[in-house]
Design an enzyme around this catalytic site. Structure first.
Site, PDB file in Angstrom:
ATOM      1  N   ASP A   1      -8.391  -7.830 -12.535  1.00 49.53           N
ATOM      2  CA  ASP A   1      -9.804  -7.888 -12.158  1.00 49.53           C
ATOM      3  C   ASP A   1     -10.410  -6.564 -11.713  1.00 49.53           C
ATOM      4  O   ASP A   1     -11.397  -6.539 -10.987  1.00 49.53           O
ATOM      5  CB  ASP A   1      -9.964  -8.905 -11.013  1.00 49.53           C
ATOM      6  CG  ASP A   1      -9.039  -8.589  -9.841  1.00 49.53           C
ATOM      7  OD1 ASP A   1      -8.595  -7.432  -9.739  1.00 49.53           O
ATOM      8  OD2 ASP A   1      -8.766  -9.498  -9.031  1.00 49.53           O
TER       9      ASP A   1
ATOM     10  N   GLU B   1      -2.912 -12.437 -15.999  1.00 49.35           N
ATOM     11  CA  GLU B   1      -3.400 -12.865 -14.672  1.00 49.35           C
ATOM     12  C   GLU B   1      -4.835 -13.389 -14.779  1.00 49.35           C
ATOM     13  O   GLU B   1      -5.757 -12.962 -14.097  1.00 49.35           O
ATOM     14  CB  GLU B   1      -3.304 -11.742 -13.628  1.00 49.35           C
ATOM     15  CG  GLU B   1      -3.341 -12.285 -12.196  1.00 49.35           C
ATOM     16  CD  GLU B   1      -3.142 -11.206 -11.132  1.00 49.35           C
ATOM     17  OE1 GLU B   1      -1.982 -10.811 -10.936  1.00 49.35           O
ATOM     18  OE2 GLU B   1      -4.106 -10.788 -10.493  1.00 49.35           O
TER      19      GLU B   1
ATOM     20  N   GLU C   1     -14.424  -7.642  -7.975  1.00 46.89           N
ATOM     21  CA  GLU C   1     -13.336  -8.231  -8.770  1.00 46.89           C
ATOM     22  C   GLU C   1     -13.668  -9.614  -9.330  1.00 46.89           C
ATOM     23  O   GLU C   1     -13.284  -9.954 -10.453  1.00 46.89           O
ATOM     24  CB  GLU C   1     -12.044  -8.302  -7.934  1.00 46.89           C
ATOM     25  CG  GLU C   1     -11.404  -6.948  -7.658  1.00 46.89           C
ATOM     26  CD  GLU C   1     -12.017  -6.210  -6.473  1.00 46.89           C
ATOM     27  OE1 GLU C   1     -12.934  -6.775  -5.818  1.00 46.89           O
ATOM     28  OE2 GLU C   1     -11.611  -5.070  -6.205  1.00 46.89           O
TER      29      GLU C   1
ATOM     30  N   HIS D   1      -7.575  -2.383   2.063  1.00 46.69           N
ATOM     31  CA  HIS D   1      -8.291  -1.445   1.192  1.00 46.69           C
ATOM     32  C   HIS D   1      -9.553  -1.995   0.545  1.00 46.69           C
ATOM     33  O   HIS D   1     -10.320  -1.264  -0.062  1.00 46.69           O
ATOM     34  CB  HIS D   1      -7.355  -0.963   0.082  1.00 46.69           C
ATOM     35  CG  HIS D   1      -7.080  -2.013  -0.967  1.00 46.69           C
ATOM     36  ND1 HIS D   1      -7.940  -2.276  -1.999  1.00 46.69           N
ATOM     37  CD2 HIS D   1      -6.061  -2.886  -1.115  1.00 46.69           C
ATOM     38  CE1 HIS D   1      -7.449  -3.255  -2.746  1.00 46.69           C
ATOM     39  NE2 HIS D   1      -6.310  -3.651  -2.226  1.00 46.69           N
TER      40      HIS D   1
ATOM     41  N   ARG E   1     -12.978  -3.165  -1.053  1.00 44.63           N
ATOM     42  CA  ARG E   1     -14.336  -2.636  -0.956  1.00 44.63           C
ATOM     43  C   ARG E   1     -15.265  -3.540  -0.135  1.00 44.63           C
ATOM     44  O   ARG E   1     -16.089  -3.048   0.622  1.00 44.63           O
ATOM     45  CB  ARG E   1     -14.949  -2.497  -2.358  1.00 44.63           C
ATOM     46  CG  ARG E   1     -14.912  -1.100  -2.901  1.00 44.63           C
ATOM     47  CD  ARG E   1     -15.351  -1.095  -4.358  1.00 44.63           C
ATOM     48  NE  ARG E   1     -14.566  -0.105  -5.094  1.00 44.63           N
ATOM     49  CZ  ARG E   1     -14.970   1.116  -5.364  1.00 44.63           C
ATOM     50  NH1 ARG E   1     -16.156   1.534  -4.989  1.00 44.63           N
ATOM     51  NH2 ARG E   1     -14.200   1.950  -6.033  1.00 44.63           N
TER      52      ARG E   1
ATOM     53  N   HIS F   1      -3.966   3.532   1.952  1.00 42.21           N
ATOM     54  CA  HIS F   1      -4.580   3.728   0.625  1.00 42.21           C
ATOM     55  C   HIS F   1      -5.292   5.080   0.592  1.00 42.21           C
ATOM     56  O   HIS F   1      -5.760   5.557   1.629  1.00 42.21           O
ATOM     57  CB  HIS F   1      -5.573   2.575   0.426  1.00 42.21           C
ATOM     58  CG  HIS F   1      -6.126   2.450  -0.958  1.00 42.21           C
ATOM     59  ND1 HIS F   1      -7.027   3.336  -1.492  1.00 42.21           N
ATOM     60  CD2 HIS F   1      -5.929   1.506  -1.916  1.00 42.21           C
ATOM     61  CE1 HIS F   1      -7.358   2.948  -2.717  1.00 42.21           C
ATOM     62  NE2 HIS F   1      -6.695   1.839  -3.002  1.00 42.21           N
TER      63      HIS F   1
HETATM   64  C1  UD1 Z   1      -9.316  -0.451  -6.995  1.00 41.67           C
HETATM   65  C2  UD1 Z   1      -9.855  -1.731  -7.617  1.00 41.67           C
HETATM   66  C3  UD1 Z   1      -9.435  -2.944  -6.784  1.00 41.67           C
HETATM   67  C4  UD1 Z   1      -7.929  -2.949  -6.527  1.00 41.67           C
HETATM   68  C5  UD1 Z   1      -7.509  -1.612  -5.944  1.00 41.67           C
HETATM   69  C6  UD1 Z   1      -6.020  -1.559  -5.802  1.00 41.67           C
HETATM   70  C7  UD1 Z   1     -12.038  -1.610  -8.722  1.00 41.67           C
HETATM   71  C8  UD1 Z   1     -13.495  -1.558  -8.555  1.00 41.67           C
HETATM   72  N1  UD1 Z   1     -11.314  -1.680  -7.610  1.00 41.67           N
HETATM   73  O1  UD1 Z   1      -9.978  -0.286  -5.738  1.00 41.67           O
HETATM   74  O2  UD1 Z   1      -9.773  -4.118  -7.487  1.00 41.67           O
HETATM   75  O3  UD1 Z   1      -7.633  -3.980  -5.608  1.00 41.67           O
HETATM   76  O4  UD1 Z   1      -7.912  -0.551  -6.824  1.00 41.67           O
HETATM   77  O5  UD1 Z   1      -5.585  -0.523  -4.984  1.00 41.67           O
HETATM   78  O6  UD1 Z   1     -11.571  -1.591  -9.820  1.00 41.67           O
HETATM   79  N2  UD1 Z   1      -7.777   7.467  -4.703  1.00 41.67           N
HETATM   80  C9  UD1 Z   1      -7.024   8.619  -4.835  1.00 41.67           C
HETATM   81  N3  UD1 Z   1      -5.854   8.545  -5.553  1.00 41.67           N
HETATM   82  C10 UD1 Z   1      -5.409   7.400  -6.115  1.00 41.67           C
HETATM   83  C11 UD1 Z   1      -6.178   6.214  -5.958  1.00 41.67           C
HETATM   84  C12 UD1 Z   1      -7.363   6.275  -5.264  1.00 41.67           C
HETATM   85  O7  UD1 Z   1      -7.380   9.674  -4.333  1.00 41.67           O
HETATM   86  O8  UD1 Z   1      -4.334   7.393  -6.707  1.00 41.67           O
HETATM   87  C13 UD1 Z   1      -9.057   7.536  -3.955  1.00 41.67           C
HETATM   88  C14 UD1 Z   1     -10.142   8.291  -4.739  1.00 41.67           C
HETATM   89  O9  UD1 Z   1     -10.936   9.008  -3.857  1.00 41.67           O
HETATM   90  C15 UD1 Z   1     -10.926   7.124  -5.367  1.00 41.67           C
HETATM   91  C16 UD1 Z   1     -10.867   6.103  -4.236  1.00 41.67           C
HETATM   92  O10 UD1 Z   1      -9.549   6.226  -3.718  1.00 41.67           O
HETATM   93  O11 UD1 Z   1     -12.230   7.505  -5.713  1.00 41.67           O
HETATM   94  C17 UD1 Z   1     -11.160   4.684  -4.615  1.00 41.67           C
HETATM   95  O12 UD1 Z   1     -10.462   4.286  -5.780  1.00 41.67           O
HETATM   96  P1  UD1 Z   1     -11.064   3.088  -6.688  1.00 41.67           P
HETATM   97  O13 UD1 Z   1     -10.140   2.822  -7.818  1.00 41.67           O
HETATM   98  O14 UD1 Z   1     -12.474   3.385  -7.025  1.00 41.67           O
HETATM   99  O15 UD1 Z   1     -11.123   1.866  -5.698  1.00 41.67           O
HETATM  100  P2  UD1 Z   1      -9.993   1.065  -4.942  1.00 41.67           P
HETATM  101  O16 UD1 Z   1     -10.513   0.722  -3.607  1.00 41.67           O
HETATM  102  O17 UD1 Z   1      -8.710   1.783  -5.082  1.00 41.67           O
HETATM  103  N1  UDP Z   2       1.955  -1.294  -3.018  1.00 38.37           N
HETATM  104  C1  UDP Z   2       2.757  -0.165  -3.158  1.00 38.37           C
HETATM  105  N2  UDP Z   2       2.657   0.820  -2.214  1.00 38.37           N
HETATM  106  C2  UDP Z   2       1.791   0.746  -1.179  1.00 38.37           C
HETATM  107  C3  UDP Z   2       0.953  -0.395  -1.070  1.00 38.37           C
HETATM  108  C4  UDP Z   2       1.058  -1.388  -2.027  1.00 38.37           C
HETATM  109  O1  UDP Z   2       3.574  -0.084  -4.067  1.00 38.37           O
HETATM  110  O2  UDP Z   2       1.750   1.679  -0.364  1.00 38.37           O
HETATM  111  C5  UDP Z   2       2.076  -2.364  -4.037  1.00 38.37           C
HETATM  112  C6  UDP Z   2       2.244  -3.768  -3.505  1.00 38.37           C
HETATM  113  O3  UDP Z   2       3.601  -4.083  -3.264  1.00 38.37           O
HETATM  114  C7  UDP Z   2       1.655  -4.606  -4.640  1.00 38.37           C
HETATM  115  C8  UDP Z   2       0.522  -3.739  -5.146  1.00 38.37           C
HETATM  116  O4  UDP Z   2       0.839  -2.410  -4.721  1.00 38.37           O
HETATM  117  O5  UDP Z   2       2.578  -4.755  -5.709  1.00 38.37           O
HETATM  118  C9  UDP Z   2      -0.773  -4.193  -4.557  1.00 38.37           C
HETATM  119  O6  UDP Z   2      -1.722  -3.218  -4.733  1.00 38.37           O
HETATM  120  P1  UDP Z   2      -3.055  -3.157  -3.892  1.00 38.37           P
HETATM  121  O7  UDP Z   2      -2.866  -3.813  -2.587  1.00 38.37           O
HETATM  122  O8  UDP Z   2      -3.484  -1.733  -3.921  1.00 38.37           O
HETATM  123  O9  UDP Z   2      -4.072  -3.954  -4.831  1.00 38.37           O
HETATM  124  P2  UDP Z   2      -4.465  -5.497  -5.006  1.00 38.37           P
HETATM  125  O10 UDP Z   2      -3.237  -6.280  -5.289  1.00 38.37           O
HETATM  126  O11 UDP Z   2      -5.185  -5.909  -3.767  1.00 38.37           O
HETATM  127  O12 UDP Z   2      -5.399  -5.459  -6.165  1.00 38.37           O
END
Ligand code: UD1
Ligand code: UDP
Length: 386
Positions: A99, A121, A135, A211, A213, A244
């Protein structure tokens, strides 16, 4: 020569990668499949951690991530990048997961190229289009586009049927349970040095992640405040929070928890470390989706830091409780569990409504069946059956 189908798995974030990795491995093992991987890299470092752990080398990497990116940024960059990839590779089937914005955009890009889409999923719903945001809309729109719907549980399949999806639904179990079978080990040395210093017999470790949004702002601050109070009030606990990389999350976590002696703010963990930490902790507090599926199968009670969940199965089984996003309520629920062994024992029973470790096999079989390359569809996953 035997007929082959070209299957492209497209993903971009950490959770998608963790849940698609075992499927990519399964597809690679099938002679009738040419498997390709395209990452949008909506996440960069957190995605690369997973690709390394599962030794996956993408065929295409769009590298779209920007600091504090907006939904518009992800959508536009991913759509632009995917157009070229799909035109060049011309897969028979595109697989997307879950999602995220990558999920929806990849499905849309495939639709524009008239390529069949399989949704891994599929069918999770809260019924509230703004929660989780974005999502719930991403997965609903992906359902409209997909031809194959790989629903983890019978309840997810029922959601799809209720929305009028009549064909292409397969109940497969969740691929995250497949991933767990290869990551958790009884003897394990962590890559993260801090975790090797913890005595899990002496201290009760609360694994915290947050984490989402839709929690940014007050709800997130309430969660941080609750963690601070729990660390102060519960005896012998240590809160471990792999933070995160979102700049908002990092700043706020640091502000509330940075100076608390029994709270460890650590960098995002590799998936091996994360799963093995989960297997050793006392309690999980999280707003994550995937962790709500993993922890119950490891017998760890989960308090969900959200108002709703699209994963009601483990709540019904008694392994997960909704704690909401108000500090008082979260603190009360955590202390009840930590101070009352009977309450704790009630929750700490391994239940596994989400899978049996064979989801990837079913998904690959269903994909081949849909192209006429297998004579029969896979049998549905049934929770409780072995
Ligand atoms: C995204 C997904 C969310 C999922 C989450 C898992 C969307 C809109 N959101 O949210 O569904 O639950 O991932 O973690 O698709 N960043 C880094 N390095 C990384 C990852 C993130 O620096 O490896 C920082 C960046 O500044 C980035 C910000 O985190 O812009 C947010 O990342 P983003 O993918 O937009 O949103 P998430 O909150 O991670
Ligand atoms: N996870 C990880 N390292 C971390 C935090 C989470 O490997 O520091 C794994 C966790 O075990 C799960 C997945 O990341 O498999 C979940 O990701 P996240 O919580 O970012 O996203 P969501 O499932 O809410 O979309």
């Amino acid at each position: 020569m035997e007929r082959k189908i070209k299957v492209m798995s497209i993903f971009g974030t950490r959770p998608e990668a963790i849940k698609m990795a075992p499927l990519v491995q399964e597809l690679e093992s099938r002679e009738q499949v040419e498997s390709l991987v395209c990452v949008t890299a909506q996440h960069r470092e957190m995605l690369d951690q997973v690709l390394d752990a599962f030794s996956i080398q993408p065929d295409y990497d769009l590298d779209i991530m920007a600091p504090a990116q907006t939904l518009m940024h992800i959508t536009v960059k991913a759509l632009e990048g995917l157009a070229g990839v799909l035109q060049q590779a011309r897969p028979d089937l595109v697989l997307v997961h879950g999602d995220t914005s990558t999920t929806f955009v990849a499905a849309l890009a495939a639709f524009y190229e008239k390529i069949k889409v399989g949704h891994v999923e599929a069918g999770l719903r809260t019924g509230d289009r703004y929660s989780p945001f974005p999502e719930e809309m991403n997965r609903t729109l992906t359902t409209d586009i997909a031809a194959l719907h790989f629903a983890p549980t019978p309840a997810n399949a029922a959601n799809l049927r209720r929305e009028g999806v009549e064909q292409g639904i397969y109940v497969t179990g969740n691929t995250v349970i497949d991933a767990l079978t290869s990551t958790v080990r009884p003897q394990y040395t962590f890559d993260c040095p801090r975790l090797n210093q913890i005595d899990f017999q002496k201290e009760r470790v609360i694994l915290l992640t947050a984490h989402r949004r839709e929690n940014y702002g007050q709800p997130f601050e309430h969660i941080m405040e609750a963690a601070k109070q729990i660390a102060a009030q519960a005896e012998g606990v240590r809160v471990v929070y792999p933070v995160h990389l979102s700049p908002y999350v990092r700043q706020t976590a640091q502000q509330y928890l940075g100076q608390v002696p029994n709270v460890d703010l650590i960098e995002p963990l590799g998936v091996m470390d994360m799963h093995n930490l989960m297997a050793r902790c006392a309690l999980v507090m999280t707003d994550s989706g995937g962790i709500q599926e993993e922890a119950p199968s490891l017998g760890k009670p989960v308090l969900v830091l959200r108002r709703e969940t699209e994963r009601p199965e483990a709540v019904a089984a008694g392994a997960v409780r909704m704690a909401g996003v108000e500090s008082d309520q979260i603190v009360r629920q955590a202390l009840t569990l930590l101070e009352n062994p009977a309450e704790y024992a009630k929750m700490a029973q391994a239940v596994n409504p989400y899978g049996d470790g064979r989801a990837c096999r079913r998904i690959a079989d269903a994909a081949l069946y849909s192209f006429g390359l297998l004579p029969a569809p896979p049998a549905d996953f049934e929770a409780g059956a072995r």
